[in-house]
Design an enzyme around this catalytic site. Sequence first.
Site, mmCIF file in Angstrom:
data_model
loop_
_atom_site.group_PDB
_atom_site.id
_atom_site.type_symbol
_atom_site.label_atom_id
_atom_site.label_comp_id
_atom_site.label_asym_id
_atom_site.label_seq_id
_atom_site.Cartn_x
_atom_site.Cartn_y
_atom_site.Cartn_z
ATOM 1 N N ASN A 1 -1.635 -2.703 8.610
ATOM 2 C CA ASN A 1 -1.181 -3.770 7.717
ATOM 3 C C ASN A 1 0.302 -3.555 7.424
ATOM 4 O O ASN A 1 0.667 -2.635 6.700
ATOM 5 C CB ASN A 1 -2.012 -3.721 6.419
ATOM 6 C CG ASN A 1 -1.520 -4.712 5.385
ATOM 7 O OD1 ASN A 1 -0.730 -5.611 5.689
ATOM 8 N ND2 ASN A 1 -1.995 -4.561 4.159
ATOM 9 N N TRP A 2 1.127 -4.416 8.000
ATOM 10 C CA TRP A 2 2.574 -4.243 7.838
ATOM 11 C C TRP A 2 3.064 -4.657 6.451
ATOM 12 O O TRP A 2 4.203 -4.425 6.094
ATOM 13 C CB TRP A 2 3.327 -5.068 8.884
ATOM 14 C CG TRP A 2 3.063 -4.683 10.306
ATOM 15 C CD1 TRP A 2 2.273 -3.644 10.763
ATOM 16 C CD2 TRP A 2 3.565 -5.333 11.474
ATOM 17 N NE1 TRP A 2 2.276 -3.621 12.131
ATOM 18 C CE2 TRP A 2 3.060 -4.643 12.599
ATOM 19 C CE3 TRP A 2 4.404 -6.430 11.694
ATOM 20 C CZ2 TRP A 2 3.363 -5.029 13.909
ATOM 21 C CZ3 TRP A 2 4.704 -6.821 12.979
ATOM 22 C CH2 TRP A 2 4.188 -6.109 14.078
ATOM 23 N N LYS A 3 2.213 -5.349 5.702
ATOM 24 C CA LYS A 3 2.605 -5.873 4.379
ATOM 25 C C LYS A 3 3.871 -6.737 4.542
ATOM 26 O O LYS A 3 4.025 -7.370 5.582
ATOM 27 C CB LYS A 3 2.762 -4.727 3.380
ATOM 28 C CG LYS A 3 1.496 -3.851 3.356
ATOM 29 C CD LYS A 3 1.421 -2.868 2.241
ATOM 30 C CE LYS A 3 0.092 -2.118 2.320
ATOM 31 N NZ LYS A 3 -0.136 -1.206 1.212
ATOM 32 N N HIS B 1 -6.980 -7.896 -0.423
ATOM 33 C CA HIS B 1 -6.239 -6.624 -0.464
ATOM 34 C C HIS B 1 -5.857 -6.344 -1.922
ATOM 35 O O HIS B 1 -5.594 -7.275 -2.690
ATOM 36 C CB HIS B 1 -4.994 -6.711 0.427
ATOM 37 C CG HIS B 1 -4.323 -5.382 0.579
ATOM 38 N ND1 HIS B 1 -3.473 -4.866 -0.375
ATOM 39 C CD2 HIS B 1 -4.414 -4.445 1.546
ATOM 40 C CE1 HIS B 1 -3.067 -3.668 0.016
ATOM 41 N NE2 HIS B 1 -3.617 -3.387 1.168
ATOM 42 N N GLU C 1 -3.255 -5.502 -3.255
ATOM 43 C CA GLU C 1 -1.982 -6.091 -3.691
ATOM 44 C C GLU C 1 -2.142 -7.580 -3.990
ATOM 45 O O GLU C 1 -1.430 -8.134 -4.832
ATOM 46 C CB GLU C 1 -0.902 -5.815 -2.632
ATOM 47 C CG GLU C 1 -0.484 -4.348 -2.682
ATOM 48 C CD GLU C 1 -0.140 -3.721 -1.350
ATOM 49 O OE1 GLU C 1 0.199 -4.450 -0.406
ATOM 50 O OE2 GLU C 1 -0.231 -2.477 -1.251
ATOM 51 N N GLU D 1 -10.386 0.794 -0.139
ATOM 52 C CA GLU D 1 -9.027 1.272 -0.410
ATOM 53 C C GLU D 1 -8.902 1.656 -1.880
ATOM 54 O O GLU D 1 -8.709 0.785 -2.732
ATOM 55 C CB GLU D 1 -8.021 0.163 -0.104
ATOM 56 C CG GLU D 1 -8.020 -0.249 1.338
ATOM 57 C CD GLU D 1 -6.670 -0.823 1.714
ATOM 58 O OE1 GLU D 1 -6.024 -0.226 2.573
ATOM 59 O OE2 GLU D 1 -6.255 -1.818 1.125
ATOM 60 N N GLY E 1 -0.059 3.980 -0.686
ATOM 61 C CA GLY E 1 1.388 4.137 -0.708
ATOM 62 C C GLY E 1 1.868 5.254 -1.616
ATOM 63 O O GLY E 1 3.048 5.355 -1.926
ATOM 64 N N SER F 1 -2.825 5.858 2.342
ATOM 65 C CA SER F 1 -2.009 6.996 2.802
ATOM 66 C C SER F 1 -2.571 7.672 4.055
ATOM 67 O O SER F 1 -2.491 8.899 4.194
ATOM 68 C CB SER F 1 -1.812 8.017 1.678
ATOM 69 O OG SER F 1 -1.103 7.429 0.594
HETATM 70 O O1 LIG Z 1 -3.388 -1.981 3.737
HETATM 71 C C1 LIG Z 1 -3.089 -0.786 3.711
HETATM 72 C C2 LIG Z 1 -3.271 0.006 2.518
HETATM 73 O O2 LIG Z 1 -2.822 -0.658 1.390
HETATM 74 C C3 LIG Z 1 -2.797 1.422 2.630
HETATM 75 O O3 LIG Z 1 -1.401 1.481 2.575
HETATM 76 P P1 LIG Z 1 -0.690 2.925 2.827
HETATM 77 O O4 LIG Z 1 -1.221 3.432 4.120
HETATM 78 O O5 LIG Z 1 0.768 2.614 2.866
HETATM 79 O O6 LIG Z 1 -1.110 3.801 1.679
#
Ligand SMILES: O=C[C@H](O)COP(=O)(O)O
Length: 271
Positions: free
Chosen positions: A18-20, A111, A113, A183, A189, A229
Amino acid sequence: MTTQTDGVYDRQPLIAGNWKMNLDHAEGVALVQKLAWTLDDAKNFDHARVQVAVFPPATDLRSVQTLVAGDKLKLAYGGQDLSDQDSGAFTGDISGAFLKKLDCAFVLVGHSERRTIHGESDELCARKVAAAYRHGLTPILCVGEGLEVRQAGTHVDYTLEQLRGSLAGVSAEDAASLVVAYEPVWAIGTGEVAGPEDAQEMSAAIRAELERLYGEETARKVRILYGGSVKAANAAAILAERDVDGVLVGGASLKAEEFANIARFEDHVAS
Ligand SMILES: O=C[C@H](O)COP(=O)(O)O
């Protein structure tokens, strides 16, 4: 993770990046190219064995589609979100129909977020899951608790309630192709990673709840990912857990080498 040789369990591992809100379309194309080359160079990497998918920003998807189709890459991709509506006056929203037209296989739903920053409720997530199925997309439903819930020790109840609420109205037939991503918000993060046993505890609880809702056969087919993470250094141990079928990777998916190494977790187990 279960293996294909178990006979009964045949869930294909899914390594999802997931690149966000990172990487514009030009940067995204460069990353997908590099990821594909890196996996091709790894002689023993088998795309039929491990599925790799990326989730770029919506503005990158057309370029990713062109690259994947043009170069016949064996990478899947999907949207980071979709509307619960199909079309109309919903400024800024993206229809599942549009994602499908771009050959997306997957779409993330709920998600953390989206849930925290945009206030998405379980009810809305359930409508988004329904929209995904309506348009032939596989939803990756994200659930997970925050730090306070974890510290209170109510993380399993909390997460299962999110799961039930976000799957309201989903049939057993549709649920069989569902992907769930656990998650824990406190591990996203932050560098804090849940231990493999934490990932297994919740994944097993999620599968048991799916079995209660949809029956054993369906529950056995659902892939459950862990996210928070994840890096190449910790992926193999997490993926070795019986009910963990993949990972949803944020930050580490922005580096082709690192993400490819996560996808090659089986090499790390062997070495
Ligand atoms: O979608 C991915 C998750 O929010 C995990 O993010 P992360 O690997 O940067 O902790």
